[in-house]
Motif scaffolding. Structure first.
Motif, PDB file in Angstrom:
ATOM      1  N   GLU A 132      60.199  63.364  60.461  1.00 27.03           N
ATOM      2  CA  GLU A 132      59.780  64.537  61.113  1.00 27.03           C
ATOM      3  C   GLU A 132      58.307  64.694  60.415  1.00 27.03           C
ATOM      4  N   GLU A 133      58.282  64.804  59.009  1.00 29.04           N
ATOM      5  CA  GLU A 133      57.195  64.847  58.152  1.00 29.04           C
ATOM      6  C   GLU A 133      56.015  64.003  58.530  1.00 29.04           C
ATOM      7  N   LYS A 134      56.343  62.841  59.283  1.00 29.17           N
ATOM      8  CA  LYS A 134      55.474  61.817  59.753  1.00 29.17           C
ATOM      9  C   LYS A 134      54.825  61.968  61.016  1.00 29.17           C
ATOM     10  N   GLY A 135      55.730  63.161  61.624  1.00 30.50           N
ATOM     11  CA  GLY A 135      55.381  63.311  62.950  1.00 30.50           C
ATOM     12  C   GLY A 135      56.080  62.476  64.184  1.00 30.50           C
ATOM     13  N   PHE A 136      56.917  61.734  63.858  1.00 30.77           N
ATOM     14  CA  PHE A 136      57.476  60.868  64.773  1.00 30.77           C
ATOM     15  C   PHE A 136      58.565  61.575  65.686  1.00 30.77           C
ATOM     16  N   VAL A 137      59.337  62.421  64.896  1.00 29.31           N
ATOM     17  CA  VAL A 137      60.512  63.130  65.892  1.00 29.31           C
ATOM     18  C   VAL A 137      60.320  64.593  65.388  1.00 29.31           C
ATOM     19  N   TYR A 138      60.930  65.265  66.174  1.00 29.70           N
ATOM     20  CA  TYR A 138      61.094  66.828  66.398  1.00 29.70           C
ATOM     21  C   TYR A 138      62.544  67.161  66.629  1.00 29.70           C
ATOM     22  N   HIS A 139      62.943  68.317  66.346  1.00 32.14           N
ATOM     23  CA  HIS A 139      64.386  68.767  66.519  1.00 32.14           C
ATOM     24  C   HIS A 139      64.609  69.920  67.350  1.00 32.14           C
ATOM     25  N   LEU A 140      65.672  70.002  67.882  1.00 31.82           N
ATOM     26  CA  LEU A 140      66.043  71.135  68.941  1.00 31.82           C
ATOM     27  C   LEU A 140      67.399  71.434  68.583  1.00 31.82           C
TER      28      LEU A 140
ATOM     29  N   VAL B 106      57.171  57.558  70.188  1.00 28.20           N
ATOM     30  CA  VAL B 106      57.390  56.593  71.458  1.00 28.20           C
ATOM     31  C   VAL B 106      56.588  55.507  71.211  1.00 28.20           C
ATOM     32  N   LEU B 107      55.046  55.899  70.704  1.00 22.53           N
ATOM     33  CA  LEU B 107      54.142  54.602  70.652  1.00 22.53           C
ATOM     34  C   LEU B 107      54.600  53.685  69.522  1.00 22.53           C
ATOM     35  N   THR B 108      55.193  54.283  68.296  1.00 22.60           N
ATOM     36  CA  THR B 108      55.636  53.508  67.398  1.00 22.60           C
ATOM     37  C   THR B 108      56.769  52.606  67.778  1.00 22.60           C
ATOM     38  N   VAL B 109      57.689  53.149  68.488  1.00 20.49           N
ATOM     39  CA  VAL B 109      58.758  52.255  68.945  1.00 20.49           C
ATOM     40  C   VAL B 109      58.393  51.178  69.810  1.00 20.49           C
ATOM     41  N   LYS B 110      57.420  51.492  70.747  1.00 28.04           N
ATOM     42  CA  LYS B 110      57.073  50.341  71.423  1.00 28.04           C
ATOM     43  C   LYS B 110      56.104  49.419  70.728  1.00 28.04           C
TER      44      LYS B 110
END
Length: 99
Positions: A52-60, A85-89
């Motif tokens: 989350e801190e790196k900006g890859f995921v967010y929570h709901l 998404v870009l990182t996983v690709k």
């Protein structure tokens, strides 16, 4: 060998398109992620915070469908954002992972 963070990102990538504004798959919760990739929930918590801190995921806050706990309370569910998404690709095509 993928790092724990990379394993989490790849797992969440597989959950894309599932869920709605009320309910998300159990697999997007910390417990579900831990079960899926075989690490402790505590370790998922640590790694998710970093992601989350790196900006890859967010929570709901959503109800988790098919949860073994069968609670009616909202649970924290995680999604990839565009950078995730870009990182996983990149991980899947080039083998370049999380820095």
């Amino acid at each position: 060998m993928a790092t724990r963070q990379e394993q989490i990102l790849i797992h969440l990538y597989g959950q894309m398109g599932l869920g709605n504004s009320y309910e998300m798959p159990y697999e997007t919760t910390q417990d579900g992620i831990a079960d899926a990739i075989g690490i402790s929930r505590g370790q998922v918590s640590i790694e998710i915070k970093k992601l989350e801190e790196k900006g890859f995921v967010y929570h709901l806050q959503r109800h988790a469908s098919d949860s073994p706990k069968r609670t009616r309370a909202h649970r924290m569910c995680y999604r990839l954002n565009a950078l995730g998404v870009l990182t996983v690709k990149n991980i899947l095509t080039c083998g370049e992972g999380v820095a």
